[in-house]
Design a protein around this motif. Sequence first.
Motif, PDB file in Angstrom:
ATOM      1  N   MET A   1       0.804  -1.221   0.000  1.00 32.38           N
ATOM      2  CA  MET A   1       0.000   0.000   0.000  1.00 32.38           C
ATOM      3  C   MET A   1       0.837   1.272   0.000  1.00 32.38           C
ATOM      4  O   MET A   1       0.325   2.367  -0.241  1.00 32.38           O
ATOM      5  N   GLN A   2       2.152   1.130   0.224  1.00 34.88           N
ATOM      6  CA  GLN A   2       3.018   2.316   0.220  1.00 34.88           C
ATOM      7  C   GLN A   2       4.194   2.144  -0.745  1.00 34.88           C
ATOM      8  O   GLN A   2       5.171   2.896  -0.687  1.00 34.88           O
ATOM      9  N   ASP A   3       4.110   1.167  -1.651  1.00 36.51           N
ATOM     10  CA  ASP A   3       5.233   0.883  -2.546  1.00 36.51           C
ATOM     11  C   ASP A   3       5.202   1.799  -3.771  1.00 36.51           C
ATOM     12  O   ASP A   3       4.239   1.794  -4.544  1.00 36.51           O
ATOM     13  N   GLN A   4       6.266   2.566  -3.959  1.00 31.58           N
ATOM     14  CA  GLN A   4       6.289   3.573  -5.023  1.00 31.58           C
ATOM     15  C   GLN A   4       6.323   2.945  -6.417  1.00 31.58           C
ATOM     16  O   GLN A   4       5.760   3.492  -7.370  1.00 31.58           O
ATOM     17  N   GLU A   5       6.982   1.799  -6.544  1.00 30.18           N
ATOM     18  CA  GLU A   5       7.031   1.140  -7.859  1.00 30.18           C
ATOM     19  C   GLU A   5       5.671   0.574  -8.241  1.00 30.18           C
ATOM     20  O   GLU A   5       5.251   0.680  -9.408  1.00 30.18           O
ATOM     21  N   LEU A   6       4.953   0.023  -7.263  1.00 30.54           N
ATOM     22  CA  LEU A   6       3.578  -0.407  -7.535  1.00 30.54           C
ATOM     23  C   LEU A   6       2.729   0.800  -7.925  1.00 30.54           C
ATOM     24  O   LEU A   6       1.912   0.718  -8.840  1.00 30.54           O
ATOM     25  N   GLY A   7       2.929   1.914  -7.237  1.00 28.86           N
ATOM     26  CA  GLY A   7       2.192   3.130  -7.576  1.00 28.86           C
ATOM     27  C   GLY A   7       2.403   3.534  -9.030  1.00 28.86           C
ATOM     28  O   GLY A   7       1.451   3.915  -9.728  1.00 28.86           O
ATOM     29  N   GLU A   8       3.633   3.426  -9.490  1.00 27.12           N
ATOM     30  CA  GLU A   8       3.948   3.742 -10.892  1.00 27.12           C
ATOM     31  C   GLU A   8       3.186   2.818 -11.835  1.00 27.12           C
ATOM     32  O   GLU A   8       2.637   3.246 -12.850  1.00 27.12           O
ATOM     33  N   MET A   9       3.146   1.531 -11.498  1.00 32.78           N
ATOM     34  CA  MET A   9       2.408   0.565 -12.315  1.00 32.78           C
ATOM     35  C   MET A   9       0.919   0.901 -12.362  1.00 32.78           C
ATOM     36  O   MET A   9       0.288   0.909 -13.435  1.00 32.78           O
ATOM     37  N   LEU A  10       0.340   1.163 -11.192  1.00 31.86           N
ATOM     38  CA  LEU A  10      -1.095   1.436 -11.126  1.00 31.86           C
ATOM     39  C   LEU A  10      -1.462   2.707 -11.881  1.00 31.86           C
ATOM     40  O   LEU A  10      -2.540   2.780 -12.496  1.00 31.86           O
ATOM     41  N   ARG A  11      -0.603   3.685 -11.854  1.00 29.23           N
ATOM     42  CA  ARG A  11      -0.879   4.920 -12.608  1.00 29.23           C
ATOM     43  C   ARG A  11      -0.889   4.636 -14.111  1.00 29.23           C
ATOM     44  O   ARG A  11      -1.697   5.191 -14.856  1.00 29.23           O
ATOM     45  N   HIS A  12       0.001   3.744 -14.569  1.00 28.45           N
ATOM     46  CA  HIS A  12      -0.005   3.351 -15.983  1.00 28.45           C
ATOM     47  C   HIS A  12      -1.306   2.637 -16.334  1.00 28.45           C
ATOM     48  O   HIS A  12      -1.941   2.958 -17.353  1.00 28.45           O
ATOM     49  N   PHE A  13      -1.698   1.662 -15.519  1.00 30.79           N
ATOM     50  CA  PHE A  13      -2.908   0.895 -15.811  1.00 30.79           C
ATOM     51  C   PHE A  13      -4.153   1.780 -15.787  1.00 30.79           C
ATOM     52  O   PHE A  13      -5.083   1.574 -16.569  1.00 30.79           O
TER      53      PHE A  13
END
Length: 264
Positions: free
Chosen positions: A121-133
């Motif tokens: 829930m605080q992972d910046q790389e996951l955040g980058e992925m979710l913003r792309h999707f």
Amino acid sequence: MSKGKVVVIGSNANRIETKGGYWGDTGNYLNETVVPMLALIDAGYEVVLATPNGAPPTIDKASDSPAHFGGDEQAYEHAKRFWAEDPSMKGRTLRSILDEGIETYDGIFIPGGQAPIVDLMQDQELGEMLRHFHAYQKPTAMLCHGPISSSAAMPYAREFRAALIAGDEAKAKEWSEGWQYAGYRMTVFQKSEEKVIEDTILHAKIYFDMPYALGLAGAVVDTGPDFEPYVIEDRELITGQNPRSDHPIAKALIAALDRKLGHA
């Protein structure tokens, strides 16, 4: 020939801090992870598991039982073998997926267990992925506690989580501003279901419940009866409430992928 590629996001957390400074065991739920992965493979999709540090996730002990497979011992044993032996479960880092090119992936799936509360829930790389999707409206599915991972897309995800733990509602709201899923309908493991886990497994309280956190950030949270299958779709986002939503969310994700990629 694969119909498309789906990245499955696992957690590396194997313990969770609870109120009073206690720690409880955690991980990803076996059925929540494997049932959708097997369904995707059967439907013709390639699945790739990725975690923050590249190591495979830990099976949450509470899920290591045939009970989560409708009492089907054979399905349970098959899932255990898949987790232990299938090349899809070897794991890669989130960073390696981004470096390879997140645009080559057609869908994303995040299973639950309480582990995502700790790291995803605080992972910046996951955040980058979710913003792309989100930007490309690609199917994005999250199950049980998995939907709390959607907060990773916030500009200040770490601060949002810290404010929730501190019980600072005003600060949490402030840090959640700019969240891409504000206004989305979604479901997640609800407070009354969490209480069962707290009372019988953790024997302690976690710092915040999932519907409260997502609602504070601007999601329209809707939950069904405790421990009954429940799935919500809103735009690209598909969320499932609890472990028993494993088959329905797999079906919804496959249908969304088929529509998006013209396989329907």
